[in-house]
Design an enzyme around this catalytic site. Sequence first.
Site, mmCIF file in Angstrom:
data_model
loop_
_atom_site.group_PDB
_atom_site.id
_atom_site.type_symbol
_atom_site.label_atom_id
_atom_site.label_comp_id
_atom_site.label_asym_id
_atom_site.label_seq_id
_atom_site.Cartn_x
_atom_site.Cartn_y
_atom_site.Cartn_z
ATOM 1 N N ASP A 101 36.880 40.353 36.782
ATOM 2 C CA ASP A 101 36.869 38.943 36.419
ATOM 3 C C ASP A 101 35.674 38.323 37.144
ATOM 4 O O ASP A 101 35.212 38.860 38.158
ATOM 5 C CB ASP A 101 38.189 38.292 36.861
ATOM 6 C CG ASP A 101 38.156 36.785 36.704
ATOM 7 O OD1 ASP A 101 37.812 36.314 35.615
ATOM 8 O OD2 ASP A 101 38.451 36.097 37.696
ATOM 9 N N ASP A 138 41.896 37.539 39.970
ATOM 10 C CA ASP A 138 42.602 36.701 40.944
ATOM 11 C C ASP A 138 43.464 35.616 40.310
ATOM 12 O O ASP A 138 44.154 34.887 41.028
ATOM 13 C CB ASP A 138 41.600 36.046 41.893
ATOM 14 C CG ASP A 138 40.737 34.992 41.198
ATOM 15 O OD1 ASP A 138 40.564 35.081 39.965
ATOM 16 O OD2 ASP A 138 40.244 34.080 41.888
ATOM 17 N N ASP A 178 44.498 36.766 34.596
ATOM 18 C CA ASP A 178 44.149 38.176 34.822
ATOM 19 C C ASP A 178 45.379 39.077 34.904
ATOM 20 O O ASP A 178 45.251 40.311 34.854
ATOM 21 C CB ASP A 178 43.364 38.333 36.138
ATOM 22 C CG ASP A 178 42.046 37.578 36.117
ATOM 23 O OD1 ASP A 178 41.356 37.638 35.086
ATOM 24 O OD2 ASP A 178 41.720 36.932 37.122
#
Length: 655
Positions: free
Chosen positions: A355, A548, A552
């Site tokens: 990410d 995080d 996700d």
Amino acid sequence: MDKEEINNKNHSLKNKTSNHGGTEHKHNEEHDHSHGNIPVYFYFIGLITFLIALFLGEDLLILSNMLFSITVVSAGYHVIIEGFGDTIKDSLRTKKFMPNIHFLMVLAAAAAMIIGSFEEAGLLILIFAGAHFLEDYAEGKSKREITNLLKLNPTEARRISTDNSVEVVSVDQLVVGDKVQVLNGGQVPTDGKIISGTTSIDESSINGESIPKEKTVGDDVFGSTINGTGSFVMEVSKDSSDTVFAKILKLVDQSQKNLSKTATTIKRLEPKYVTLVLMIFPFILVLGPTVFGWSWNVTLYRSIVFLISSSPCALAASAVPATLSAISNLAKRGVLFKGGSFLSNLGELKAISFDKTGTLTKGKPVVTNQYFIDGVDEEEVIDVIVSMEKESNHPLATAIVSNFPHTETKTLSVENEVGRGLVSTFNDNEYRISKPSEFNSYDKNIKEKVNEYSKDGKTVVLIAINKEVIGLIALMDVPNSNAKDAIEYFNDQGVHTTLITGDAKLTGESIGNELKIGQVIANVLPEDKAKIVKQQQDSYGLTAMVGDGVNDAPALVNADVGIAMGDGTDVAIDVADVVLMKNDISNLVYAHKVSRRLNKIVWQNIIFSMFIVLLLISLNFLGKMTIGIGVLAHEGSTVLVIFNGLRLLIPQKEM
């Protein structure tokens, strides 16, 4: 996808037997072989009787043999209990014969005593029990180093009642919304937010960071951390069972129960291997006199040596001490694994997806560029725009204020035109801070700068005085300091790197190019991240996902190894297999190195232990082996294997 849906999905997918190579570990199938102090006392009694018997020698043969027998029973107390007790218990549970290594060793010692080799029987049990205690120590050392966290678990809190009186209560009595007083030098009892007071807090128990953090009103604080010289009042934000520290303890517990694929396989094959050895034993007794022409005494002696030589003691110790040592090593760095299977898989990665925000980048915009046309009093303009931005709570405003800390604050009346920007008047001049689309035309140089910075994925705000654009500020969520080195490392290791982001293509590619990441996939919706991870698995093989946020979580669940940043959301941490408590991506590189080293050491142990078994069996059939030499060589190999695994407690060299 809300938290409840993710947690439900997590329950159904976290076994991940096919992906992770691990197996389910049911509590009632685990054996606690922690021997405590009593067997250790018995062991030393056995050691003493063995030494006395050696001193007596053959002059007092009957007494010596009695003392050697006491050694077998005393030093082998736990070996006999586990050999017969666990074999019976496991056999009844599985409804099939499930012997273990201890059972094999007890039979070998008993057989040696039957043929009059009392000294060899005592030596066998003494060394086997000693090696077994060493293995327990190796495993226990790892567990103790990790579970020392339990000592940091807060037990009491100073709760402020409605009449402002303070009462000391148990931490588990606190509920969300309670106000709690924390005195200087005291322990923060649970997670919450400061509502009055300022202080500095040692958060090393949470993130391993040794430098205390300054805290003031509005800042989050975490249970188990230690308050500095100030005192403050906090409002409880989480139940004691949901705190960050509670999640750490949960990870510790899981890491002790979830073995690596190799360790699990060895554990599963142990009873089958021992059964095979016991089946071969009578054939040796028959074939010795009839085929090899051995005497009955030689046949029986070599059959006993075969039992000892064939015992997979070193093989059984090949993986577990090494895995727990590696987990302990990483825990000290703030990298927490939910089990050895995930640690083992990390070293075998073929692809890793990241990410962007908060993972590879700092998670908040910073000022990267500023430009003003000639003739502008830049210092005065910055004073004005910073004063304007102080009246806004927008993230871009926070970034601008933070970038110019040494400015003169102007007293201004600021109007926030929603969707358009900020407007104010200073010295009879109208100042405006807006996005480029709010202006019909502006200076050629500024237009070139806007195009240049926009192509780099930066957000540009224009500054105008009396509707004439006189300058700009460019901002961007920039990569964190360790991201570039981490991506370079994984690229060098042949691991395919991918950036998955919901940001626009230009922004994603700008970050990707700066970090030299292998592939950039931008404009991704949260629900599509899991699909991309699945595609990575199909294309490359074993895949990790690093993230995080709540968005996700589905991808973290579906990845072979889900890695959450410690400053991330609770949901991401809950469903991940690994948590980087310091939010430092370089620790992921460190973990990958430890994982590869772990896999290398485990295979060294397996190959070495099987080589010793084959060598001893071969020498035994050639008549070049005695019980004493067999015991020393076999159990010596077990000790070497354990010490080889303990090397993983030593910190790995940095990048």
